[in-house]
Design a protein around this motif. Structure first.
Motif, PDB file in Angstrom:
ATOM      1  N   GLY A 166       0.789  -1.221   0.000  1.00 52.62           N
ATOM      2  CA  GLY A 166       0.000   0.000   0.000  1.00 52.62           C
ATOM      3  C   GLY A 166       0.818   1.266   0.000  1.00 52.62           C
ATOM      4  O   GLY A 166       0.265   2.364  -0.062  1.00 52.62           O
ATOM      5  N   SER A 167       2.141   1.157   0.060  1.00 58.89           N
ATOM      6  CA  SER A 167       2.987   2.343   0.080  1.00 58.89           C
ATOM      7  C   SER A 167       3.087   2.984  -1.303  1.00 58.89           C
ATOM      8  O   SER A 167       3.356   4.175  -1.427  1.00 58.89           O
ATOM      9  CB  SER A 167       4.395   1.988   0.590  1.00 58.89           C
ATOM     10  OG  SER A 167       4.985   0.980  -0.202  1.00 58.89           O
ATOM     11  N   ASP A 168       2.876   2.188  -2.354  1.00 55.03           N
ATOM     12  CA  ASP A 168       2.961   2.700  -3.723  1.00 55.03           C
ATOM     13  C   ASP A 168       1.595   2.835  -4.385  1.00 55.03           C
ATOM     14  O   ASP A 168       1.402   3.682  -5.247  1.00 55.03           O
ATOM     15  CB  ASP A 168       3.841   1.784  -4.581  1.00 55.03           C
ATOM     16  CG  ASP A 168       5.273   1.750  -4.085  1.00 55.03           C
ATOM     17  OD1 ASP A 168       5.874   2.825  -3.971  1.00 55.03           O
ATOM     18  OD2 ASP A 168       5.783   0.656  -3.806  1.00 55.03           O
ATOM     19  N   HIS A 169       0.654   1.960  -4.018  1.00 55.46           N
ATOM     20  CA  HIS A 169      -0.676   1.989  -4.622  1.00 55.46           C
ATOM     21  C   HIS A 169      -1.729   1.752  -3.535  1.00 55.46           C
ATOM     22  O   HIS A 169      -1.465   1.085  -2.528  1.00 55.46           O
ATOM     23  CB  HIS A 169      -0.821   0.915  -5.695  1.00 55.46           C
ATOM     24  CG  HIS A 169       0.159   1.040  -6.821  1.00 55.46           C
ATOM     25  ND1 HIS A 169       0.098   2.055  -7.750  1.00 55.46           N
ATOM     26  CD2 HIS A 169       1.243   0.289  -7.163  1.00 55.46           C
ATOM     27  CE1 HIS A 169       1.090   1.918  -8.618  1.00 55.46           C
ATOM     28  NE2 HIS A 169       1.792   0.861  -8.280  1.00 55.46           N
ATOM     29  N   LEU A 170      -2.923   2.276  -3.752  1.00 61.04           N
ATOM     30  CA  LEU A 170      -4.027   2.023  -2.837  1.00 61.04           C
ATOM     31  C   LEU A 170      -4.376   0.543  -2.845  1.00 61.04           C
ATOM     32  O   LEU A 170      -4.205  -0.144  -3.850  1.00 61.04           O
ATOM     33  CB  LEU A 170      -5.249   2.844  -3.261  1.00 61.04           C
ATOM     34  CG  LEU A 170      -5.137   4.369  -3.135  1.00 61.04           C
ATOM     35  CD1 LEU A 170      -6.388   5.025  -3.706  1.00 61.04           C
ATOM     36  CD2 LEU A 170      -4.943   4.771  -1.683  1.00 61.04           C
ATOM     37  N   LEU A 171      -4.867   0.064  -1.713  1.00 62.40           N
ATOM     38  CA  LEU A 171      -5.288  -1.329  -1.602  1.00 62.40           C
ATOM     39  C   LEU A 171      -6.813  -1.392  -1.627  1.00 62.40           C
ATOM     40  O   LEU A 171      -7.487  -0.665  -0.901  1.00 62.40           O
ATOM     41  CB  LEU A 171      -4.746  -1.944  -0.306  1.00 62.40           C
ATOM     42  CG  LEU A 171      -3.219  -2.016  -0.193  1.00 62.40           C
ATOM     43  CD1 LEU A 171      -2.822  -2.588   1.173  1.00 62.40           C
ATOM     44  CD2 LEU A 171      -2.618  -2.861  -1.310  1.00 62.40           C
ATOM     45  N   ASP A 172      -7.352  -2.261  -2.481  1.00 63.44           N
ATOM     46  CA  ASP A 172      -8.794  -2.423  -2.634  1.00 63.44           C
ATOM     47  C   ASP A 172      -9.215  -3.822  -2.220  1.00 63.44           C
ATOM     48  O   ASP A 172      -8.438  -4.776  -2.356  1.00 63.44           O
ATOM     49  CB  ASP A 172      -9.221  -2.217  -4.095  1.00 63.44           C
ATOM     50  CG  ASP A 172      -8.924  -0.822  -4.605  1.00 63.44           C
ATOM     51  OD1 ASP A 172      -8.920   0.110  -3.782  1.00 63.44           O
ATOM     52  OD2 ASP A 172      -8.710  -0.668  -5.822  1.00 63.44           O
ATOM     53  N   VAL A 173     -10.448  -3.944  -1.762  1.00 59.62           N
ATOM     54  CA  VAL A 173     -11.016  -5.262  -1.470  1.00 59.62           C
ATOM     55  C   VAL A 173     -11.841  -5.682  -2.679  1.00 59.62           C
ATOM     56  O   VAL A 173     -12.771  -4.978  -3.083  1.00 59.62           O
ATOM     57  CB  VAL A 173     -11.873  -5.240  -0.198  1.00 59.62           C
ATOM     58  CG1 VAL A 173     -12.531  -6.604   0.017  1.00 59.62           C
ATOM     59  CG2 VAL A 173     -11.007  -4.888   1.007  1.00 59.62           C
ATOM     60  N   HIS A 174     -11.491  -6.813  -3.260  1.00 61.44           N
ATOM     61  CA  HIS A 174     -12.073  -7.297  -4.514  1.00 61.44           C
ATOM     62  C   HIS A 174     -13.029  -8.459  -4.262  1.00 61.44           C
ATOM     63  O   HIS A 174     -12.726  -9.360  -3.476  1.00 61.44           O
ATOM     64  CB  HIS A 174     -10.931  -7.738  -5.437  1.00 61.44           C
ATOM     65  CG  HIS A 174     -11.365  -8.452  -6.670  1.00 61.44           C
ATOM     66  ND1 HIS A 174     -12.175  -7.881  -7.626  1.00 61.44           N
ATOM     67  CD2 HIS A 174     -11.076  -9.714  -7.114  1.00 61.44           C
ATOM     68  CE1 HIS A 174     -12.377  -8.746  -8.612  1.00 61.44           C
ATOM     69  NE2 HIS A 174     -11.729  -9.861  -8.321  1.00 61.44           N
ATOM     70  N   HIS A 175     -14.200  -8.421  -4.905  1.00 60.37           N
ATOM     71  CA  HIS A 175     -15.167  -9.524  -4.834  1.00 60.37           C
ATOM     72  C   HIS A 175     -14.868 -10.542  -5.935  1.00 60.37           C
ATOM     73  O   HIS A 175     -14.780 -10.178  -7.106  1.00 60.37           O
ATOM     74  CB  HIS A 175     -16.596  -9.012  -5.031  1.00 60.37           C
ATOM     75  CG  HIS A 175     -17.139  -8.244  -3.881  1.00 60.37           C
ATOM     76  ND1 HIS A 175     -16.853  -6.897  -3.687  1.00 60.37           N
ATOM     77  CD2 HIS A 175     -17.955  -8.616  -2.860  1.00 60.37           C
ATOM     78  CE1 HIS A 175     -17.476  -6.480  -2.602  1.00 60.37           C
ATOM     79  NE2 HIS A 175     -18.149  -7.488  -2.072  1.00 60.37           N
ATOM     80  N   LEU A 176     -14.693 -11.789  -5.562  1.00 61.30           N
ATOM     81  CA  LEU A 176     -14.493 -12.841  -6.565  1.00 61.30           C
ATOM     82  C   LEU A 176     -15.784 -13.079  -7.339  1.00 61.30           C
ATOM     83  O   LEU A 176     -15.797 -13.110  -8.569  1.00 61.30           O
ATOM     84  CB  LEU A 176     -14.013 -14.128  -5.889  1.00 61.30           C
ATOM     85  CG  LEU A 176     -12.691 -14.016  -5.123  1.00 61.30           C
ATOM     86  CD1 LEU A 176     -12.371 -15.334  -4.426  1.00 61.30           C
ATOM     87  CD2 LEU A 176     -11.560 -13.614  -6.056  1.00 61.30           C
ATOM     88  N   ALA A 177     -16.867 -13.300  -6.625  1.00 61.42           N
ATOM     89  CA  ALA A 177     -18.189 -13.345  -7.254  1.00 61.42           C
ATOM     90  C   ALA A 177     -18.742 -11.933  -7.146  1.00 61.42           C
ATOM     91  O   ALA A 177     -19.015 -11.449  -6.043  1.00 61.42           O
ATOM     92  CB  ALA A 177     -19.099 -14.342  -6.547  1.00 61.42           C
ATOM     93  N   PRO A 178     -18.877 -11.205  -8.265  1.00 61.44           N
ATOM     94  CA  PRO A 178     -19.274  -9.796  -8.229  1.00 61.44           C
ATOM     95  C   PRO A 178     -20.595  -9.559  -7.504  1.00 61.44           C
ATOM     96  O   PRO A 178     -21.484 -10.414  -7.503  1.00 61.44           O
ATOM     97  CB  PRO A 178     -19.388  -9.427  -9.718  1.00 61.44           C
ATOM     98  CG  PRO A 178     -18.512 -10.418 -10.417  1.00 61.44           C
ATOM     99  CD  PRO A 178     -18.652 -11.690  -9.642  1.00 61.44           C
ATOM    100  N   VAL A 179     -20.726  -8.369  -6.931  1.00 58.18           N
ATOM    101  CA  VAL A 179     -21.946  -8.000  -6.218  1.00 58.18           C
ATOM    102  C   VAL A 179     -23.156  -8.081  -7.141  1.00 58.18           C
ATOM    103  O   VAL A 179     -24.257  -8.435  -6.721  1.00 58.18           O
ATOM    104  CB  VAL A 179     -21.802  -6.581  -5.627  1.00 58.18           C
ATOM    105  CG1 VAL A 179     -23.103  -6.126  -4.975  1.00 58.18           C
ATOM    106  CG2 VAL A 179     -20.668  -6.536  -4.617  1.00 58.18           C
TER     107      VAL A 179
END
Length: 231
Positions: A166-179
């Motif tokens: 996260g020091s170079d890029h933002l961290l996102d939480v990803h859904h494997l099965a999309p919402v």
């Protein structure tokens, strides 16, 4: 001509123990750096990070004639998908130094993209290649999303694909099965998508590539699997 470069121990000694560059070894042996790399590969001598002073061309500038020859050799060259993946794999998990980013930014400042370049950029994210086309963004995530997101951030801590902290890029939480799959389902609502097994922490670049299906392990699913629907 010194032919000791044909000895793996000698190459290991010069390259790793004495810190010589491939170019220095090549100059010592009156051969090209390409030859040195070939024998290093043959003897299994691992290469180190070739940025900065470790780079064989450090401190040198290519002439305009050399640049023109390189450009001409690449004109019209078609890079297949397998080669693109090898390039991507080689750079996966690496980040550009700040001075390099600055140089790239300065080079592109005020530069106009051609109509052909804009067309290719548009096609690269059109249709199924665009995560929004699959409903990847702009959806109502339902209740429990904020808590689930923080829970997964604490669990994973770093990008699960490249290890970025996260020091170079933002961290996102990803859904494997999309919402969107849960929204479209008669048996689920958006909040059902937010359980741990369906979430993974990815840095922003990896998240985008995952949404586009470029990272197979984390590509969006086309349906709600039984193991998820029963969770």
């Amino acid at each position: 001509m010194v032919t000791r470069y044909r000895n793996g121990w000698w190459l290991e000694q010069k390259y790793h123990r004495e810190g010589w560059t491939q170019k220095q070894i090549a100059d010592e042996c009156a051969v090209s750096p390409r030859t040195i790399r070939k024998y290093m590969d043959r003897f299994g001598v691992e290469t180190r990070d070739v940025r900065g002073e470790n780079h064989g061309l450090y401190g040198e500038t290519r002439s305009e004639e050399t640049k023109a020859k390189i450009s001409a050799s690449l004109t019209g060259r078609d890079v297949d998908d397998a080669w693109r993946e090898r390039i991507a794999a080689a750079h996966r998990g690496t980040t550009l130094p700040e001075d390099v980013r600055t140089k790239i930014s300065e080079t592109l400042e005020g530069r106009e993209k051609s109509a052909e370049t804009r067309r290719k950029m548009s096609e690269s994210t059109a249709g199924e290649k665009n995560p929004a086309w699959r409903g990847g963004h702009g959806l109502y995530y339902g209740s429990g999303w904020t808590e689930a997101r923080e829970r997964v951030r604490d669990r994973d801590e770093v990008c699960q694909h490249c290890g970025n902290d996260g020091s170079d890029h933002l961290l996102d939480v990803h859904h494997l099965a999309p919402v969107r799959l849960f929204i479209e389902s008669d048996d689920h609502d958006p909040s059902d998508a937010h359980f741990d097994e369906n979430l993974v922490l990815l840095c922003r670049p990896c998240h985008i590539r995952a949404e586009w299906g470029a990272i197979e392990e984390y590509a969006p699913m086309d349906s709600i699997p039984d193991r998820i629907s029963e969770a």
